[in-house]
Write a protein that holds these residues in place. Structure first.
Motif, PDB file in Angstrom:
ATOM      1  N   GLY A 215     -12.356  -5.688  -6.984  1.00  0.00           N
ATOM      2  CA  GLY A 215     -11.236  -5.899  -7.883  1.00  0.00           C
ATOM      3  C   GLY A 215     -10.773  -4.648  -8.599  1.00  0.00           C
ATOM      4  N   SER A 216     -11.593  -3.597  -8.631  1.00  0.00           N
ATOM      5  CA  SER A 216     -11.204  -2.365  -9.320  1.00  0.00           C
ATOM      6  C   SER A 216     -10.095  -1.611  -8.585  1.00  0.00           C
ATOM      7  N   LEU A 217      -9.772  -2.047  -7.367  1.00  0.00           N
ATOM      8  CA  LEU A 217      -8.770  -1.339  -6.562  1.00  0.00           C
ATOM      9  C   LEU A 217      -7.339  -1.796  -6.843  1.00  0.00           C
ATOM     10  N   LEU A 218      -7.158  -2.865  -7.611  1.00  0.00           N
ATOM     11  CA  LEU A 218      -5.830  -3.464  -7.730  1.00  0.00           C
ATOM     12  C   LEU A 218      -4.763  -2.475  -8.182  1.00  0.00           C
ATOM     13  N   ASN A 219      -5.043  -1.682  -9.212  1.00  0.00           N
ATOM     14  CA  ASN A 219      -4.019  -0.763  -9.715  1.00  0.00           C
ATOM     15  C   ASN A 219      -3.622   0.260  -8.664  1.00  0.00           C
ATOM     16  N   SER A 220      -4.613   0.820  -7.954  1.00  0.00           N
ATOM     17  CA  SER A 220      -4.292   1.823  -6.936  1.00  0.00           C
ATOM     18  C   SER A 220      -3.531   1.196  -5.772  1.00  0.00           C
ATOM     19  N   LEU A 221      -3.830  -0.044  -5.443  1.00  0.00           N
ATOM     20  CA  LEU A 221      -3.132  -0.699  -4.335  1.00  0.00           C
ATOM     21  C   LEU A 221      -1.702  -1.052  -4.711  1.00  0.00           C
ATOM     22  N   ILE A 222      -1.491  -1.515  -5.922  1.00  0.00           N
ATOM     23  CA  ILE A 222      -0.134  -1.835  -6.370  1.00  0.00           C
ATOM     24  C   ILE A 222       0.752  -0.601  -6.306  1.00  0.00           C
ATOM     25  N   GLN A 223       0.192   0.566  -6.607  1.00  0.00           N
ATOM     26  CA  GLN A 223       0.974   1.795  -6.576  1.00  0.00           C
ATOM     27  C   GLN A 223       1.329   2.235  -5.158  1.00  0.00           C
ATOM     28  N   ARG A 224       0.723   1.603  -4.155  1.00  0.00           N
ATOM     29  CA  ARG A 224       1.051   1.910  -2.753  1.00  0.00           C
ATOM     30  C   ARG A 224       2.106   0.966  -2.179  1.00  0.00           C
ATOM     31  N   LEU A 225       2.557  -0.019  -2.961  1.00  0.00           N
ATOM     32  CA  LEU A 225       3.561  -0.976  -2.482  1.00  0.00           C
ATOM     33  C   LEU A 225       4.967  -0.431  -2.641  1.00  0.00           C
ATOM     34  N   ARG A 226       5.829  -0.823  -1.736  1.00  0.00           N
ATOM     35  CA  ARG A 226       7.261  -0.581  -1.930  1.00  0.00           C
ATOM     36  C   ARG A 226       7.792  -1.621  -2.905  1.00  0.00           C
ATOM     37  N   PRO A 227       8.997  -1.435  -3.452  1.00  0.00           N
ATOM     38  CA  PRO A 227       9.577  -2.454  -4.328  1.00  0.00           C
ATOM     39  C   PRO A 227       9.664  -3.811  -3.607  1.00  0.00           C
ATOM     40  N   ALA A 248       3.273  -2.741 -11.765  1.00  0.00           N
ATOM     41  CA  ALA A 248       3.608  -3.927 -10.977  1.00  0.00           C
ATOM     42  C   ALA A 248       5.022  -4.403 -11.297  1.00  0.00           C
ATOM     43  N   PHE A 249       5.401  -4.322 -12.572  1.00  0.00           N
ATOM     44  CA  PHE A 249       6.739  -4.689 -13.015  1.00  0.00           C
ATOM     45  C   PHE A 249       7.790  -3.799 -12.368  1.00  0.00           C
ATOM     46  N   MET A 250       7.537  -2.502 -12.354  1.00  0.00           N
ATOM     47  CA  MET A 250       8.501  -1.558 -11.793  1.00  0.00           C
ATOM     48  C   MET A 250       8.742  -1.817 -10.314  1.00  0.00           C
ATOM     49  N   ARG A 251       7.720  -2.289  -9.631  1.00  0.00           N
ATOM     50  CA  ARG A 251       7.845  -2.563  -8.193  1.00  0.00           C
ATOM     51  C   ARG A 251       8.238  -4.010  -7.906  1.00  0.00           C
ATOM     52  N   GLU A 252       8.296  -4.827  -8.937  1.00  0.00           N
ATOM     53  CA  GLU A 252       8.510  -6.269  -8.765  1.00  0.00           C
ATOM     54  C   GLU A 252       7.549  -6.797  -7.690  1.00  0.00           C
ATOM     55  N   ALA A 253       6.279  -6.388  -7.876  1.00  0.00           N
ATOM     56  CA  ALA A 253       5.251  -6.696  -6.883  1.00  0.00           C
ATOM     57  C   ALA A 253       4.923  -8.187  -6.875  1.00  0.00           C
ATOM     58  N   ARG A 254       4.548  -8.671  -5.706  1.00  0.00           N
ATOM     59  CA  ARG A 254       4.106 -10.049  -5.545  1.00  0.00           C
ATOM     60  C   ARG A 254       2.611 -10.054  -5.251  1.00  0.00           C
ATOM     61  N   LEU A 255       1.919 -11.048  -5.804  1.00  0.00           N
ATOM     62  CA  LEU A 255       0.480 -11.179  -5.630  1.00  0.00           C
ATOM     63  C   LEU A 255       0.190 -12.547  -5.021  1.00  0.00           C
TER      64      LEU A 255
END
Length: 317
Positions: A215-227, A248-255
């Motif tokens: 679970g510690s990887l979530l922040n680094s993985l979110i930063q690898r997503l496109r919008p 996550a907000f800036m990318r409008e990421a989905r989980l």
């Protein structure tokens, strides 16, 4: 009739015990177990006591939900014949112990509707159908949804990550990238690329599937997503998860969370294996007799070169 079963008496306290088998009822079959697999996800957490509270959990407990064996008896109202090889995704046939999983035993009594007949040629490889079905479910949704977007990036090159990558390639989809930090697990890629995270410059992945359970990887993985990209949690996590909201907000990421497989997933991967579209070769790296279960669990959870440990039950047949 007695069955020899692996029992977790308490965290890191294991024994092989003779447990009473129930009388065969309508719709049930008795299976002589040939092989069972050791899960390095949920079973590791049961072993070390870090499993989050879950209905049916507790000690003493019979683990195991990756089992293959032969039918030795079947109720008259079943369609299974004695001698057939079947995959058994766990059992609940023992008294005096928790058996939410219950498949790590020499004999099992289970409902016919739980098992799946498997090809004779598979042998011990049939235990891998549970993980294959889990990987398939992460994309298929168990046949209850339209298929989800397949992985572009997979985190972890254990058995689950390899199966997810193989399924993606077998479907004729673009080959995913796989991240792995342990050099012992770099080998074995079939039609896709494995690399260290720091060697991957991409930050525009549409779909990232995490099967690491970290679970510690979530922040680094979110930063690898496109919008608008999606992060799929396909592992099992012992701690509560959190992430920084602003990136996550800036990318409008989905989980999305991928839970356990459903029967349609199991049937689908069994067919893929039967037709040769999905290979299970090269995934089982270690086999030990069930009488050495204690050392087998230690190796499965402590040796990075061990992708999948199999218990051979022939000595207790």
């Amino acid at each position: 009739m007695k069955s020899h079963a692996v029992v977790f008496n308490s965290p890191k306290q294991l024994s092989l015990q003779a447990l009473e088998l129930p009388v065969l009822q309508a719709g049930q079959i008795e299976v002589a177990v040939e092989f069972s697999g050791i899960s390095t996800g949920t079973e590791r957490m049961l072993w070390d006591g870090s499993m989050p509270p879950f209905p049916g959990m507790g000690y003493p407990l019979v683990p195991g939900y990756e089992t293959v064996g032969r039918v030795v008896r079947a109720a008259t109202d079943t369609g299974v014949q004695a001698g057939q090889r079947v995959f058994v995704p766990g059992a609940n046939c023992f008294t005096g112990v928790k058996s939410l999983f219950g498949g790590a035993a020499s004999r099992l009594v289970v409902a016919e509707q739980k098992v799946v007949t498997v090809g004779e040629h598979l042998g011990a490889q049939a235990v891998l159908l549970a993980l294959a079905a889990t990987a398939y479910h992460a994309v298929s949704g168990g046949g209850q949804h339209e298929p989800f977007a397949p992985p572009e990036l997979i985190i972890g090159h254990g058995v689950m990550g390899r199966l997810l990558a193989r399924l993606t390639v077998a479907a004729g989809l673009p080959a995913p990238t796989v991240w792995e930090t342990q050099t012992e697990r770099f080998a074995g890629a079939e039609g896709y690329t494995v690399m260290q995270p720091q060697d991957d410059p991409r930050r525009d992945y549409g779909t990232i599937y995490d099967v690491s359970g970290d679970g510690s990887l979530l922040n680094s993985l979110i930063q690898r997503l496109r919008p608008g990209g999606e992060l799929v949690l396909a592992g099992f996590y012992k701690h509560d998860l959190s992430f920084a909201y602003a990136p996550a907000f800036m990318r409008e990421a989905r989980l999305r969370i991928a839970a356990e497989w459903k029967r349609p997933d199991l049937l689908a991967v069994n067919q893929l294996v039967h037709t040769g579209r999905l290979s299970l070769d090269g995934l089982i790296t270690h086999t030990q007799p069930s009488t050495d279960a204690g050392s087998a669990y230690e190796t499965a959870f402590g040796d990075a070169s061990c992708l999948k440990m199999i218990l051979d039950w022939s000595a207790t047949a």
